[in-house]
Design a protein around this motif. Structure first.
Motif, PDB file in Angstrom:
ATOM      1  N   UNK A  59       0.835  -1.205   0.000  1.00  0.00           N
ATOM      2  CA  UNK A  59       0.000   0.000   0.000  1.00  0.00           C
ATOM      3  C   UNK A  59       0.869   1.254   0.000  1.00  0.00           C
ATOM      4  N   UNK A  60       1.888   1.272   0.832  1.00  0.00           N
ATOM      5  CA  UNK A  60       2.800   2.423   0.890  1.00  0.00           C
ATOM      6  C   UNK A  60       3.424   2.703  -0.474  1.00  0.00           C
ATOM      7  N   UNK A  61       3.888   1.659  -1.138  1.00  0.00           N
ATOM      8  CA  UNK A  61       4.530   1.840  -2.446  1.00  0.00           C
ATOM      9  C   UNK A  61       3.540   2.416  -3.444  1.00  0.00           C
ATOM     10  N   UNK A  62       2.290   1.967  -3.392  1.00  0.00           N
ATOM     11  CA  UNK A  62       1.276   2.499  -4.286  1.00  0.00           C
ATOM     12  C   UNK A  62       1.059   3.982  -4.043  1.00  0.00           C
ATOM     13  N   UNK A  63       1.032   4.397  -2.776  1.00  0.00           N
ATOM     14  CA  UNK A  63       0.853   5.824  -2.436  1.00  0.00           C
ATOM     15  C   UNK A  63       2.047   6.631  -2.957  1.00  0.00           C
ATOM     16  N   UNK A  64       3.275   6.131  -2.765  1.00  0.00           N
ATOM     17  CA  UNK A  64       4.458   6.844  -3.249  1.00  0.00           C
ATOM     18  C   UNK A  64       4.458   6.944  -4.765  1.00  0.00           C
ATOM     19  N   UNK A  65       4.023   5.893  -5.431  1.00  0.00           N
ATOM     20  CA  UNK A  65       4.011   5.891  -6.906  1.00  0.00           C
ATOM     21  C   UNK A  65       3.017   6.918  -7.450  1.00  0.00           C
ATOM     22  N   UNK A  66       1.958   7.203  -6.709  1.00  0.00           N
ATOM     23  CA  UNK A  66       0.955   8.155  -7.172  1.00  0.00           C
ATOM     24  C   UNK A  66       1.368   9.603  -6.958  1.00  0.00           C
ATOM     25  N   UNK A  67       2.333   9.833  -6.076  1.00  0.00           N
ATOM     26  CA  UNK A  67       2.776  11.212  -5.787  1.00  0.00           C
ATOM     27  C   UNK A  67       3.673  11.739  -6.829  1.00  0.00           C
TER      28      UNK A  67
END
Length: 67
Positions: A59-67
């Protein structure tokens, strides 16, 4: 969350559902229940792939990828 986990290369084939268990307006906190269908026990699977830290990091990686 459903999109994040169902499209994850590492967890997508095991992910089944996500639902809100509890929500607090005061603190803007949401508790989710994630359901996975796991294969019969294989060595290291539960310790590695189903490790809570690993699941959070997807989940964290997905959030970082969207930023």
């Amino acid at each position: 969350l459903t999109d994040v986990y169902s499209s994850s290369p590492a967890l997508g084939r095991y992910f089944r559902s996500a639902q809100v268990v509890d929500f607090s307006n005061e603190s803007s906190t949401v508790f989710y229940q994630l359901k996975f269908s796991v294969p019969p026990s294989t060595e290291g699977f539960m310790e590695n792939t189903m490790n809570p830290d690993f699941i959070r990091n997807v989940l964290r990686q997905n959030i970082y990828d969207e930023e």
